[in-house]
Design a protein around this motif. Structure first.
Motif, PDB file in Angstrom:
ATOM      1  N   CYS A  57      40.876  41.978  43.937  1.00 54.76           N
ATOM      2  CA  CYS A  57      41.272  40.982  44.941  1.00 54.76           C
ATOM      3  C   CYS A  57      41.982  39.795  44.309  1.00 54.76           C
ATOM      4  CB  CYS A  57      40.050  40.518  45.725  1.00 54.76           C
ATOM      5  SG  CYS A  57      39.446  41.764  46.871  1.00 54.76           S
TER       6      CYS A  57
ATOM      7  N   LYS B  54      48.232  44.582  49.801  1.00 57.14           N
ATOM      8  CA  LYS B  54      47.350  43.627  50.477  1.00 57.14           C
ATOM      9  C   LYS B  54      46.520  44.301  51.563  1.00 57.14           C
ATOM     10  CE  LYS B  54      49.820  39.480  49.342  1.00 57.14           C
ATOM     11  NZ  LYS B  54      50.414  38.250  49.767  1.00 57.14           N
TER      12      LYS B  54
ATOM     13  N   LYS C 272      43.774  32.630  47.365  1.00 58.69           N
ATOM     14  CA  LYS C 272      43.702  33.339  48.645  1.00 58.69           C
ATOM     15  C   LYS C 272      42.851  34.608  48.594  1.00 58.69           C
ATOM     16  CE  LYS C 272      48.223  31.696  50.107  1.00 58.69           C
ATOM     17  NZ  LYS C 272      49.571  32.061  50.527  1.00 58.69           N
ATOM     18  N   SER C 273      42.129  34.806  47.530  1.00 61.39           N
ATOM     19  CA  SER C 273      41.326  36.011  47.394  1.00 61.39           C
ATOM     20  C   SER C 273      40.192  36.019  48.422  1.00 61.39           C
ATOM     21  CB  SER C 273      40.735  36.087  45.986  1.00 61.39           C
ATOM     22  OG  SER C 273      39.868  37.188  45.879  1.00 61.39           O
TER      23      SER C 273
ATOM     24  N   TYR D  22      45.706  39.233  45.699  1.00 62.97           N
ATOM     25  CA  TYR D  22      45.848  38.098  46.605  1.00 62.97           C
ATOM     26  C   TYR D  22      46.077  36.769  45.887  1.00 62.97           C
ATOM     27  CZ  TYR D  22      43.949  41.317  50.063  1.00 62.97           C
ATOM     28  OH  TYR D  22      43.730  42.394  50.885  1.00 62.97           O
TER      29      TYR D  22
END
Length: 153
Positions: A48, A6, A56-57, A52
């Motif tokens: 991403c 992350k 939540k990207s 994520y």
């Protein structure tokens, strides 16, 4: 996903986007072009989404954004092709380079820029192809990431 991924994913995505834009804009004088650059930018969005998750990207691509960009890419490509057809009689005729001296100089000057690496309409085509490839590949991954099979429920 772990915290290291992350921390790493978003800066790597920004670098991928910059490299993709560089590949698209320099595609007429270097190896690469619209397809390769668009795939690089799409890989940033895909990275991403994988790390994520779709909700939540940090790179959010809405359905409206995807449809507008894909339509813009297709429309721009076709309009440049039709400009060549209208002015020279050939679809996608390179009006900026005018290899066969078919066009009046006024039309040639629209796409011609004073540079030794003048490619006419090719850089513009690379931009439109890059937009199409970027949203096309991203849309496939977004669609697959939202799919849930009955076995998972």
């Amino acid at each position: 996903m772990g915290p290291i991924l992350k921390i790493f994913a978003f800066p790597a995505a920004i670098i991928l986007i910059c490299l993709g834009i560089l590949t698209i804009l320099g595609g007429h004088i270097t190896p690469g072009g619209g397809f390769q650059g668009g795939a690089m930018i799409a890989s940033a969005a895909i990275l991403c989404i994988i790390v994520y998750g779709i909700e939540k990207s940090p790179i959010q691509l809405s359905h409206n954004f995807i449809s507008i960009i894909e339509s813009l890419g297709a429309l721009g490509y076709v309009l440049i092709g039709i400009a060549g057809l209208f002015f020279a009689g050939f679809f996608l005729y390179n009006t900026g380079a005018d290899f066969y001296n078919l066009l009046p100089q006024v039309i040639v000057n629209i796409f011609h820029y004073p540079d030794v690496t003048n490619a006419g309409i090719v850089p513009y085509l690379n931009i439109f192809v890059g937009l199409k490839v970027f949203v096309g590949l991203s849309a496939v991954v977004i669609a697959f990431s939202q799919f849930k099979s009955k076995e998972m429920e």
